[in-house]
Design a protein around this motif. Structure first.
Motif, PDB file in Angstrom:
ATOM      1  N   VAL A 125      -1.994  13.421  -0.091  1.00  0.00           N
ATOM      2  CA  VAL A 125      -0.561  13.170  -0.253  1.00  0.00           C
ATOM      3  C   VAL A 125      -0.114  12.142   0.781  1.00  0.00           C
ATOM      4  CG1 VAL A 125       1.733  14.209  -0.378  1.00  0.00           C
ATOM      5  CG2 VAL A 125      -0.295  15.566  -0.998  1.00  0.00           C
ATOM      6  N   THR A 126       0.665  11.169   0.317  1.00  0.00           N
ATOM      7  CA  THR A 126       1.191  10.144   1.210  1.00  0.00           C
ATOM      8  C   THR A 126       2.707  10.077   1.068  1.00  0.00           C
ATOM      9  OG1 THR A 126       1.185   7.771   1.698  1.00  0.00           O
ATOM     10  CG2 THR A 126       0.787   8.394  -0.580  1.00  0.00           C
ATOM     11  N   THR A 127       3.362   9.647   2.112  1.00  0.00           N
ATOM     12  CA  THR A 127       4.811   9.438   2.050  1.00  0.00           C
ATOM     13  C   THR A 127       5.145   8.062   1.495  1.00  0.00           C
ATOM     14  OG1 THR A 127       4.812   8.676   4.357  1.00  0.00           O
ATOM     15  CG2 THR A 127       5.273  11.014   3.964  1.00  0.00           C
ATOM     16  N   ASN A 128       4.114   7.277   1.250  1.00  0.00           N
ATOM     17  CA  ASN A 128       4.302   5.957   0.656  1.00  0.00           C
ATOM     18  C   ASN A 128       4.915   6.107  -0.735  1.00  0.00           C
ATOM     19  OD1 ASN A 128       3.828   3.373   1.708  1.00  0.00           O
ATOM     20  ND2 ASN A 128       2.222   2.982   0.195  1.00  0.00           N
ATOM     21  N   THR A 129       5.729   5.139  -1.166  1.00  0.00           N
ATOM     22  CA  THR A 129       6.302   5.183  -2.509  1.00  0.00           C
ATOM     23  C   THR A 129       5.429   4.406  -3.489  1.00  0.00           C
ATOM     24  OG1 THR A 129       7.663   3.245  -2.032  1.00  0.00           O
ATOM     25  CG2 THR A 129       8.652   5.416  -1.652  1.00  0.00           C
ATOM     26  N   ARG A 130       5.514   4.784  -4.727  1.00  0.00           N
ATOM     27  CA  ARG A 130       4.736   4.130  -5.780  1.00  0.00           C
ATOM     28  C   ARG A 130       5.363   2.775  -6.131  1.00  0.00           C
ATOM     29  NH1 ARG A 130       0.755   6.383  -8.688  1.00  0.00           N
ATOM     30  NH2 ARG A 130       1.306   8.433  -7.832  1.00  0.00           N
ATOM     31  N   PRO A 131       4.552   1.780  -6.454  1.00  0.00           N
ATOM     32  CA  PRO A 131       5.110   0.456  -6.779  1.00  0.00           C
ATOM     33  C   PRO A 131       5.972   0.498  -8.040  1.00  0.00           C
ATOM     34  CG  PRO A 131       2.744   0.339  -6.352  1.00  0.00           C
ATOM     35  CD  PRO A 131       3.086   1.782  -6.451  1.00  0.00           C
ATOM     36  N   LEU A 132       6.798  -0.538  -8.206  1.00  0.00           N
ATOM     37  CA  LEU A 132       7.614  -0.727  -9.400  1.00  0.00           C
ATOM     38  C   LEU A 132       7.078  -1.945 -10.145  1.00  0.00           C
ATOM     39  CD1 LEU A 132      10.109  -0.044 -11.128  1.00  0.00           C
ATOM     40  CD2 LEU A 132      11.417  -1.620  -9.669  1.00  0.00           C
ATOM     41  N   VAL A 133       6.705  -1.736 -11.407  1.00  0.00           N
ATOM     42  CA  VAL A 133       6.081  -2.785 -12.221  1.00  0.00           C
ATOM     43  C   VAL A 133       7.077  -3.264 -13.269  1.00  0.00           C
ATOM     44  CG1 VAL A 133       4.157  -3.347 -13.748  1.00  0.00           C
ATOM     45  CG2 VAL A 133       3.834  -1.698 -11.878  1.00  0.00           C
TER      46      VAL A 133
END
Length: 607
Positions: free
Chosen positions: A461-469
């Motif tokens: 689990v990461t606190t990073n956000t998922r990219p927007l495509v």
């Protein structure tokens, strides 16, 4: 092109396999070899498996499922799309005549070649190549065929595709779209059916009118040869190959109805329409001498469909109905029956799927599988769960594939405890928290006859956000015609990293038809590109093109989006002063007739 403000967005959160292999009761499956780029395989007189990699290598698999460290042969080939090292045959008397026969696409030459190499031990001598036959130039990178085998009389049969131009199959001045018959030294037998009619290498033609005869099977006892033939828009075929026959393509596809057939026409032994599948490839005759399989399988023809992932069988003496055998196989290819055990081996090409040029060119996920009879239905896990990385607050899933007598029970374990409501081959976890990082999951599959336990997979689990495509062009809802050049472009943004470099971009473009797809293009490492809509191929009007863009950030989080292009349809009116029949793409229609079609699409019309 018409514009629409609607956008179609998909988020890919996790990977979850859609394949769940299904076998008859009492049968099981195991992996024999992995990480292959397979096209075909054969068995030698020692029981070892020789498997062919499309990029130019031939490997030997020993009896203990071990791949030898060095390839038998490694040659340079043109392996773009469906081209490459496509066929292999072993001399029937390898002890005294140690030759292997290979069929491959020659680099920078636009044609396929049949050669033989001498073998010393487990290695072929590269300098020993004898070129036996160079085939005619190809019209495209598809429909190459390449299947080969020797019959009991020592003749070599070679299957050739029509190279992407359907008219080649009926052109007797070309070797494309045919079955050829040669002596073991590449010379042409004088009793070939057209030996006195055709000139030069065309004397090798044994029969004609085939589209892409992907695989051959031979009944040694009955001296009968069979071939699969990948269809166009309507039917997939199994043909009994006979001397001098014409199997109809492109005049007739599937069983003859009211078309005017060519001379010496032969109907397929068995055919099925595209509601069931779309690419018949693998073929094997079950004639095992020693086997614990039920006697009902003796003498049947097993066949596999690349798109639908099934394996079925027919009785060639009464081929009215195909019987189900296995399903949910990941793009099955070549098949063979192991001589000593009677077990069924098949290659699974797997890969990214879709049949695009990139998908066809290379896979690193190909496997060889063995289906064997155990007499019981104890569970066996055939695909393990894999590690997952997700962002805080997202969902995650793990899955296994298992065979065994139904019903199967799935118990998922985490932190050493049984998870409630987890009785399924897939485990879905909602609203993942940072505290879930590094959690280990595994699954126990059981039934009344036993159980099997999966390997452990971990959740990261990461606190990073998922990219927007986003796909900036074309616009979702635009119209397309055959022959159009479609330009596409997109952008992937990440909250932490900004606009991602185009090196992480991945495009997949496919044409959808009802419930299945046809490939158009796969492209990686670019923010955009273009493709030309094919002017030949699927003729149904129920089509659209879907453009996918996906990418990952540096933390491994992936997202994707898609835009659909819709068909620009038109009407063709066929008129006449008298009632008459016309042949449109192999189907007979009666005048007057109104044809709905994608604009710009080439149609074959014969009066």
């Amino acid at each position: 092109m018409q514009k629409s403000p609607v956008s179609l967005i998909f988020l890919t959160l996790v990977y979850c396999s859609v394949f769940s292999q299904e076998l008859p009761a009492g049968f099981n499956i195991e992996s024999v070899a992995i990480k292959l780029n397979p096209t075909t395989m054969v068995q030698d007189h020692h029981g070892r498996i020789w498997t062919v990699d499309k990029s130019g290598q031939i490997w030997i698999i020993e009896d203990d499922n071990m791949l030898l460290s060095d390839p038998v042969l490694n040659i340079e080939v043109d392996d773009f799309n469906e081209r490459g090292l496509l066929g292999l045959a072993l001399h029937p008397d390898m002890d005294n005549h140690p030759f292997i026969y290979v069929y491959y696409t020659v680099p920078n030459a636009n044609h396929n070649r049949l050669s033989r190499f001498q073998v010393k031990g487990d290695l072929a001598i590269p300098s020993s190549e004898e070129i036996l036959l160079d085939l005619d130039p190809l019209s495209s990178a598809v429909h190459n065929a390449g299947a080969m085998l020797f019959d009991r009389n020592g003749y070599l049969f070679v299957a050739t595709g029509e190279g992407g131009r359907s008219q080649n199959s009926q052109d007797t001045s070309l070797l494309l779209g045919k079955i050829l018959r040669l002596n073991d030294d590449g010379s042409i037998p004088e009793d070939n059916p057209f030996y006195d009619q055709y000139a030069g290498k065309n004397k090798a033609i044994w029969c004609l009118g085939l589209r892409n005869p992907f695989n051959l099977a031979y009944d040694q006892a009955e001296d009968k040869l069979y071939s699969t033939d990948v269809g166009g828009g309507e039917y997939e075929e199994i043909n009994q190959i006979e001397k001098g026959k014409n199997y109809g393509w492109p005049i007739v596809e599937g069983p003859l109805t009211n078309q005017a057939p060519p001379i010496n026409y032969q109907d397929p032994l068995y055919a099925y329409d595209h509601d069931q599948g779309c690419a018949i490839v693998g073929l094997a005759m079950y004639t095992a001498h020693e086997s614990n399989w039920d006697s009902l399988y003796q003498g049947v023809l097993f066949f596999g469909d690349y798109c639908s992932g099934f394996i079925r069988y027919i009785n060639p003496k009464n081929p009215i109905e195909a019987m189900p055998f296995a399903s949910q196989m990941d793009r099955p290819l070549s098949m063979l029956i192991e001589e000593e055990s009677g077990n069924l081996l098949f290659q699974s090409r797997a890969g990214i799927g879709g049949g695009s040029p990139a998908d066809n060119t290379l896979t690193q996920s190909g496997e060889i599988w063995r289906i064997f009879y155990t007499g019981n239905g104890k569970p066996s896990i055939t695909r393990q769960p894999i590690d997952q990385t997700v962002s805080h607050g997202e969902a995650a899933s793990f899955s296994v594939l298992a065979t065994g007598t139904q019903p199967l029970s799935y118990q998922w374990i985490a932190h050493g405890k049984l998870l409630e409501s987890s009785n399924g081959h897939s485990l879905v976890l909602e609203n993942i928290k940072s505290s879930d990082d590094s959690t280990a999951f595994y699954c126990i599959v059981s039934n009344n006859e036993g159980s099997d336990t999966s390997e452990v997979a971990r959740l990261y689990v990461t606190t990073n956000t998922r990219p927007l495509v986003s796909i900036t062009t074309p616009v979702h809802g635009d119209l397309f015609q055959a022959g159009d050049t479609i330009h596409f472009a997109g952008m992937i943004q990440d909250l932490e990293e900004g606009i991602l470099d185009s090196s992480v971009y991945s495009w997949r473009i496919e044409q959808h038809h009802n419930t299945h797809t046809h490939p158009v293009l796969n492209l990686s490492g670019a923010s955009g590109g273009s493709f030309i809509v094919p002017t030949v191929g699927e003729t149904d009007t129920s089509v659209f093109i879907r453009i996918h863009l996906s990418g990952k950030d540096s933390m491994g989080l992936e997202a994707s989006s898609a835009a659909d292009l819709l068909p620009d349809l038109g009407t063709i009116n066929f008129l006449g002063s008298h009632p008459a029949d016309i042949n449109i793409d192999g189907a007979i229609r009666q005048l007057p007739f109104k044809l709905y079609s994608l604009k710009g699409l080439e149609r074959i019309v014969q009066v």
